[in-house]
Design an enzyme around this catalytic site. Structure first.
Site, PDB file in Angstrom:
ATOM      1  N   HIS A 101       0.769  -1.210   0.043  1.00 41.88           N
ATOM      2  CA  HIS A 101       0.248  -0.055  -0.132  1.00 41.88           C
ATOM      3  C   HIS A 101       0.870   1.214  -0.092  1.00 41.88           C
ATOM      4  CE1 HIS A 101      -3.653  -2.371   0.812  1.00 41.88           C
ATOM      5  NE2 HIS A 101      -2.875  -3.226   1.667  1.00 41.88           N
ATOM      6  N   LYS A 157      14.295  -6.813  -1.416  1.00 38.78           N
ATOM      7  CA  LYS A 157      15.239  -6.695  -2.790  1.00 38.78           C
ATOM      8  C   LYS A 157      15.607  -7.935  -3.276  1.00 38.78           C
ATOM      9  CE  LYS A 157      17.237  -2.096  -1.640  1.00 38.78           C
ATOM     10  NZ  LYS A 157      16.195  -1.379  -2.057  1.00 38.78           N
ATOM     11  N   ARG A 204      27.139 -14.204   2.560  1.00 42.71           N
ATOM     12  CA  ARG A 204      28.184 -15.107   2.244  1.00 42.71           C
ATOM     13  C   ARG A 204      27.521 -15.895   0.875  1.00 42.71           C
ATOM     14  NH1 ARG A 204      28.451 -20.244   3.487  1.00 42.71           N
ATOM     15  NH2 ARG A 204      26.861 -21.102   5.136  1.00 42.71           N
TER      16      ARG A 204
END
Length: 194
Positions: free
Chosen positions: A112, A163, A180
């Site tokens: 939203h 992301k 890692r």
């Protein structure tokens, strides 16, 4: 621009705009699935085939399973989803082969607006989520709209993935970030039963 195009482009749309999607909701079938005994494997698998957009071979999803629609979720072969899996699938969630999801994870394609003036009539945006083959999500992971998690990646428990995550890494945290690479050295960490 019509609502379908706005949704496809990840732009804002309202509850009224999304009305045409309501035929994809599988609420009654989800209720039935969650009341089907765990030992009724064939019945549960048949129900998953009716709930989800597509289902590969050997799916296992522990109850309860929650989904906004269900019909926008596509899972590959040998999928394992533990208890309290929540799929906010206003648009597609694509999950590859051999993916494992631990308890209480949420994959949400929808968010939203931040500014309250833009949140009238449940204004929202949706972007697809992709989990590539062999991804593993630890307990209580949240995957946000538009994220792709690459092949073999491991997401640590409690992470919020906002992301994209590259293939073959261990990533964790809030916000989630790679810490890692996964390498052949990891083959020696825990041996399979002999």
């Amino acid at each position: 621009m019509d609502a379908e195009e706005r949704i496809a482009r990840g732009l804002l749309y309202t509850e009224d705009d999304a009305a045409f999607l309501s035929g994809g909701r599988r609420a009654d079938l989800l209720f039935e699935y969650n009341r089907t005994p765990p030992g009724a494997v064939e019945a549960r698998t048949r129900l998953l085939g009716r709930i989800l957009g597509s289902v590969g071979r050997n799916p296992v999803i522990a109850s309860p399973l929650h989904a906004a629609y269900g019909s926008n979720v596509h899972i590959g072969d040998d999928f394992y989803g533990n208890v309290n899996l929540t799929l906010v699938d206003d648009v597609e969630i694509r999950i590859g082969d051999g993916v494992m999801i631990a308890p209480s994870c949420t994959l949400t394609t929808t968010g939203h607006p931040v500014h309250p003036a833009l949140r009238h009539d449940y204004n929202r945006f949706s972007e697809p989520i992709v989990l590539a083959d062999r991804v593993w999500l630890g307990s209580n992971v949240v995957v946000l709209p538009g994220v792709t998690i690459g092949y073999g990646a491991v997401i640590g428990a409690g992470s919020v993935v906002s992301k994209d995550v590259p293939p073959m890494v261990v990533a964790l945290g809030v916000p989630c970030r790679p810490v890692r690479e996964i390498s052949d050295a990891d083959l020696d960490q825990r041996q399979p039963p002999r």
